[in-house]
Design a protein around this motif. Structure first.
Motif, mmCIF file in Angstrom:
data_model
loop_
_atom_site.group_PDB
_atom_site.id
_atom_site.type_symbol
_atom_site.label_atom_id
_atom_site.label_comp_id
_atom_site.label_asym_id
_atom_site.label_seq_id
_atom_site.Cartn_x
_atom_site.Cartn_y
_atom_site.Cartn_z
ATOM 1 N N TYR A 275 0.814 -1.213 0.000
ATOM 2 C CA TYR A 275 0.000 0.000 0.000
ATOM 3 C C TYR A 275 0.851 1.268 0.000
ATOM 4 O O TYR A 275 0.325 2.376 0.048
ATOM 5 N N GLY A 276 2.160 1.086 -0.045
ATOM 6 C CA GLY A 276 3.050 2.235 -0.016
ATOM 7 C C GLY A 276 3.327 2.753 1.382
ATOM 8 O O GLY A 276 3.917 3.822 1.555
ATOM 9 N N GLU A 277 2.915 2.004 2.400
ATOM 10 C CA GLU A 277 3.127 2.415 3.781
ATOM 11 C C GLU A 277 4.495 1.949 4.278
ATOM 12 O O GLU A 277 4.912 0.811 4.022
ATOM 13 N N LYS A 278 5.178 2.806 5.022
ATOM 14 C CA LYS A 278 6.437 2.409 5.630
ATOM 15 C C LYS A 278 6.155 1.389 6.727
ATOM 16 O O LYS A 278 5.213 1.521 7.502
ATOM 17 N N THR A 279 7.004 0.380 6.794
ATOM 18 C CA THR A 279 6.786 -0.694 7.764
ATOM 19 C C THR A 279 7.738 -0.601 8.949
ATOM 20 O O THR A 279 7.791 -1.519 9.782
ATOM 21 N N TYR A 280 8.488 0.495 9.034
ATOM 22 C CA TYR A 280 9.381 0.679 10.184
ATOM 23 C C TYR A 280 9.572 2.169 10.445
ATOM 24 O O TYR A 280 9.588 2.989 9.520
ATOM 25 N N ALA A 281 9.708 2.490 11.734
ATOM 26 C CA ALA A 281 10.087 3.832 12.155
ATOM 27 C C ALA A 281 10.953 3.698 13.397
ATOM 28 O O ALA A 281 10.621 2.927 14.305
ATOM 29 N N LYS A 282 12.059 4.411 13.439
ATOM 30 C CA LYS A 282 12.963 4.320 14.581
ATOM 31 C C LYS A 282 12.230 4.599 15.889
ATOM 32 O O LYS A 282 12.466 3.946 16.909
ATOM 33 N N MET A 283 11.308 5.562 15.867
ATOM 34 C CA MET A 283 10.605 5.958 17.086
ATOM 35 C C MET A 283 9.650 4.894 17.604
ATOM 36 O O MET A 283 9.375 4.833 18.805
ATOM 37 N N LYS A 284 9.154 4.021 16.705
ATOM 38 C CA LYS A 284 8.044 3.144 17.098
ATOM 39 C C LYS A 284 8.243 1.668 16.780
ATOM 40 O O LYS A 284 7.490 0.835 17.295
ATOM 41 N N GLY A 285 9.181 1.313 15.923
ATOM 42 C CA GLY A 285 9.405 -0.088 15.602
ATOM 43 C C GLY A 285 8.757 -0.520 14.310
ATOM 44 O O GLY A 285 8.537 0.287 13.400
ATOM 45 N N ASP A 286 8.433 -1.820 14.229
ATOM 46 C CA ASP A 286 7.866 -2.404 13.007
ATOM 47 C C ASP A 286 6.348 -2.334 13.014
ATOM 48 O O ASP A 286 5.706 -2.435 14.064
ATOM 49 N N PHE A 287 5.781 -2.203 11.796
ATOM 50 C CA PHE A 287 4.324 -2.132 11.624
ATOM 51 C C PHE A 287 3.851 -3.099 10.560
ATOM 52 O O PHE A 287 4.608 -3.520 9.684
ATOM 53 N N LYS A 288 2.565 -3.414 10.640
ATOM 54 C CA LYS A 288 1.867 -4.067 9.540
ATOM 55 C C LYS A 288 0.586 -3.286 9.287
ATOM 56 O O LYS A 288 -0.079 -2.858 10.234
ATOM 57 N N TRP A 289 0.272 -3.106 8.002
ATOM 58 C CA TRP A 289 -0.935 -2.408 7.594
ATOM 59 C C TRP A 289 -1.801 -3.352 6.759
ATOM 60 O O TRP A 289 -1.281 -4.192 6.029
ATOM 61 N N GLU A 290 -3.107 -3.198 6.859
ATOM 62 C CA GLU A 290 -4.028 -4.009 6.055
ATOM 63 C C GLU A 290 -5.176 -3.150 5.544
ATOM 64 O O GLU A 290 -5.592 -2.199 6.210
ATOM 65 N N LYS A 291 -5.663 -3.514 4.368
ATOM 66 C CA LYS A 291 -6.769 -2.781 3.737
ATOM 67 C C LYS A 291 -7.871 -3.773 3.376
ATOM 68 O O LYS A 291 -7.606 -4.947 3.117
ATOM 69 N N ASP A 292 -9.127 -3.285 3.348
ATOM 70 C CA ASP A 292 -10.277 -4.150 3.093
ATOM 71 C C ASP A 292 -10.218 -5.378 3.990
ATOM 72 O O ASP A 292 -10.278 -6.522 3.546
ATOM 73 N N VAL A 293 -10.119 -5.115 5.276
ATOM 74 C CA VAL A 293 -9.898 -6.173 6.258
ATOM 75 C C VAL A 293 -11.203 -6.891 6.595
ATOM 76 O O VAL A 293 -12.212 -6.251 6.912
ATOM 77 N N VAL A 294 -11.185 -8.199 6.527
ATOM 78 C CA VAL A 294 -12.309 -8.997 7.005
ATOM 79 C C VAL A 294 -12.213 -9.025 8.528
ATOM 80 O O VAL A 294 -11.180 -9.393 9.087
ATOM 81 N N PRO A 295 -13.264 -8.612 9.236
ATOM 82 C CA PRO A 295 -13.194 -8.544 10.700
ATOM 83 C C PRO A 295 -12.988 -9.908 11.345
ATOM 84 O O PRO A 295 -13.194 -10.957 10.728
ATOM 85 N N THR A 296 -12.601 -9.873 12.604
ATOM 86 C CA THR A 296 -12.614 -11.057 13.464
ATOM 87 C C THR A 296 -13.955 -11.051 14.200
ATOM 88 O O THR A 296 -14.410 -10.007 14.669
ATOM 89 N N TYR A 297 -14.587 -12.210 14.290
ATOM 90 C CA TYR A 297 -15.933 -12.279 14.866
ATOM 91 C C TYR A 297 -15.905 -12.952 16.230
ATOM 92 O O TYR A 297 -15.215 -13.955 16.440
ATOM 93 N N ALA A 298 -16.647 -12.361 17.168
ATOM 94 C CA ALA A 298 -16.706 -12.894 18.531
ATOM 95 C C ALA A 298 -18.058 -12.590 19.145
ATOM 96 O O ALA A 298 -18.744 -11.648 18.740
ATOM 97 N N TRP A 299 -18.450 -13.395 20.116
ATOM 98 C CA TRP A 299 -19.654 -13.104 20.886
ATOM 99 C C TRP A 299 -19.398 -11.865 21.738
ATOM 100 O O TRP A 299 -18.345 -11.737 22.364
#
Length: 464
Positions: free
Chosen positions: A294-318
Motif C-alpha cells: 500500500y506504499g506504507e512504511k513498515t518501520y520507524a525508529k521511534m516506534k518499531g515495526d508495523f503491519k498495515w491491512e486494507k479491506d480487512v475482514v473482521p474477526t468475529y466474537a460473541w
C-alpha cells in the motif's frame, strides 16, 4: 452590546438558536472582532450565553476521559486517562502529546484542573471554517497561527471533519487505531459508508446524539467497559424485524447488524494491525526503510515495526456489550498473548451477539520481575533525559513512565505480545453488498465456528 447579550440570552431561554433567531442575530455579530489571545478567552466569551452548556459538558466523558464503572468485579473510575493500550501504551508522562485531542486547554500534567470551566475547548467541536487546529504536542492548546476570532464567529453544529480531527487520528495518526474511522469518512462515497456518503449525508451526531447536556450517545470500548445508558445500536434508528425475510430477522437475534452489513473495514485506506515496539531504536537510512503493497512504511525508529491491512475482514466474537480488561498494575502471564481488552459473551449468553472486531496486535514493554505492563515515557521535549523518543533508553523511559503512573518498577524489562479489540461500527455497506448466506456458511465461510463455540458450521443441525 449589553442589550444584544441580554436579547441573545433571552433567545436561548426561549429555545431559539443564535443562528436562526432574528432577536439574537448570529455569532459573527455577537462574538465581535476579538482579538483573542488564548482559547480560554474564547470560552469565557462563549460562557456569557452558554455557561449552563459548558458546565454540563464538564460532566461528559469527552471532558473527564473517565467515568465510574465496574471493571473486573470492582468499582473504579476508568477511561482514556488511565487505560492501557498497545499503541503508545498510556497517557501518564505523555500528557502534552496525548491530550492534544482532549476537548480542553492546558492538560500538560496530573495537575490539570477539571473544574476550571474556561479550560473547555468549545471550538474543537463547533467551529466550521476548517482552519482550527491544536498544536500536536501542546496539551490541547490551539496552534498560534489560528485566527481565534474568525473561528469563534463561525461556530455551529459539529461537522464530520470536526469530530474526525480527533477520532480519525487516534493512535498517533490517520487510520491507525480503529480501522472503521479514518479521514475517508469526512467526505465518503456510499460504498465506503452508506449513511455518511449516501443520500442521507448523515453527520456523526445523526446517531451520536448529545443534546444540551452534551452526554453524547455511544462510547468506544476504550472508555466504556459495561453496557449502560450511553450504549447505542442500529435499532435506535432501524426498527426490529426490519428484513422482509423472516429467516434473516431470526438471525438478527444472535447476529449483530454490523456483522452482515460491514463485510470489511479500512475500505479506502489501510489501517495499522501490528505494532512491534521491541524493534524500535535502530538507525535505518530513510531510503532503506521498506514499504508494503500500500506504499506504507513498515518501520520507524521511534516506534518499531508495523503491519498495515486494507479491506480487512473482521474477526468475529460473541459480544454482550462488555469487555474484560488488563488494568494498570494487574499481574500478567508473559508466556501468553496478553489480552489488554477482550470481548465478553458466549453463545449461551442471552445478551450476546456475534459482532465484528478489529484486533490490534503488537509487542510492548513489561516489567519482567513484577510481571506488569510497563507505562513508557515516550514523548518529551528535546531536553528530556527520560523520553524514549529523545534518548532511546528503554530503562529510563519505563522508570519515568511508571513513576508518573504511580507504579513500582523493578528496573528490568522485556517485551510481551498483546492484543486489543475494537468494535467495528462504521463503514456500513449498501444493502446489496451485505453478506450473503454462503459468505458465512459452507466450506469457504468466513466464520470460525469452533472459536464461536460450535462443533462446526451450524448450517448442519448436528453442529448446533
Amino acid at each position: 452590546m449589553k442589550l444584544r447579550k441580554l436579547m441573545a440570552r433571552m433567545a436561548l431561554l426561549l429555545g431559539l438558536s443564535l443562528a436562526t433567531s432574528a432577536i439574537a442575530g448570529n455569532h459573527a455579530d455577537y462574538v465581535g472582532a476579538g482579538p483573542f489571545k488564548t482559547g480560554p478567552e474564547v470560552t469565557k466569551k462563549c460562557m456569557e450565553c452558554h455557561e449552563a452548556e459548558t458546565k454540563s459538558f464538564m460532566k461528559s466523558v469527552h471532558w473527564t476521559w473517565a467515568k465510574k464503572q465496574k471493571i473486573n468485579g470492582k468499582e473504579m473510575e476508568y477511561g482514556k486517562k488511565n487505560a492501557l493500550n498497545n499503541f503508545c501504551v498510556a497517557i501518564d508522562s505523555n500528557w502534552p502529546r496525548c491530550t492534544s485531542c482532549h476537548a480542553g486547554y492546558g492538560w500538560k500534567d496530573k495537575s490539570f484542573d477539571f473544574n476550571k470551566a474556561e479550560n473547555v475547548d468549545c471550538l474543537v467541536c463547533h467551529e466550521t471554517t476548517g482552519t482550527y487546529k491544536k498544536t500536536p504536542a501542546g496539551a490541547g492548546n490551539p496552534d498560534a497561527k489560528v485566527d481565534l476570532a474568525k473561528v469563534a464567529q463561525s461556530v455551529g453544529k459539529p461537522t464530520r471533519a470536526a469530530c474526525g480531527s480527533c477520532h480519525f487520528y487516534g493512535g498517533g495518526g490517520d487510520r491507525v487505531k480503529h480501522g472503521d474511522l479514518d479521514s475517508s469518512l469526512a467526505k465518503p462515497t456510499a460504498d465506503i459508508d452508506v449513511h455518511m456518503g449516501g443520500k442521507a449525508q448523515m453527520t456523526c451526531q445523526s446517531c451520536h446524539k448529545g443534546g444540551k447536556d452534551h452526554a453524547i450517545k455511544g462510547e468506544a470500548i476504550a472508555v466504556s467497559v459495561g453496557a449502560g445508558p450511553r450504549i447505542m445500536g442500529c435499532t435506535d434508528c432501524h426498527k426490529k424485524n426490519v428484513h422482509k425475510n423472516a429467516f434473516l430477522n431470526k438471525h438478527a437475534k444472535k447476529v449483530a447488524c454490523q456483522t452482515c452489513h460491514i463485510p470489511t473495514f479500512a475500505k479506502a485506506k489501510p489501517t495499522k494491525t501490528w505494532w512491534d515496539w521491541s524493534t524500535a531504536g535502530k538507525n535505518i537510512p530513510e531510503k532503506d526503510i521498506p514499504k508494503d503493497a500500500y506504499g506504507e512504511k513498515t518501520y520507524a525508529k521511534m516506534k518499531g515495526d508495523f503491519k498495515w491491512e486494507k479491506d480487512v475482514v473482521p474477526t468475529y466474537a460473541w459480544y454482550n456489550g462488555t469487555v474484560e480488561r488488563v488494568l494498570l498494575g494487574d499481574k500478567i502471564d508473559p508466556s501468553k498473548v496478553v489480552k489488554l481488552s477482550a470481548a465478553k459473551g458466549d453463545r449461551n449468553d442471552p445478551n450476546a451477539k456475534i459482532m465484528p472486531f478489529k484486533i490490534m496486535r503488537g509487542k510492548q514493554p513489561y516489567d519482567s520481575v513484577n510481571n506488569t505492563v510497563a507505562v513508557v515515557n515516550t514523548f518529551g521535549p528535546p531536553t528530556s533525559e527520560t523520553a524514549y523518543w529523545v534518548k532511546y533508553d528503554w530503562n529510563k523511559a519505563i522508570e519515568a513512565g511508571m513513576k508518573a503512573a504511580g507504579q513500582p518498577y523493578s528496573g528490568k524489562y522485556g517485551f510481551i505480545e498483546t492484543s486489543m479489540v475494537w468494535a467495528v461500527n462504521h463503514m456500513v455497506a449498501p444493502k446489496d453488498k451485505a453478506l450473503k448466506c454462503n459468505d458465512c456458511h459452507g466450506d469457504k465461510g468466513r466464520l470460525d465456528w469452533k472459536a464461536l463455540g460450535y462443533k462446526g458450521d451450524p448450517k448442519n443441525p448436528a453442529n448446533r
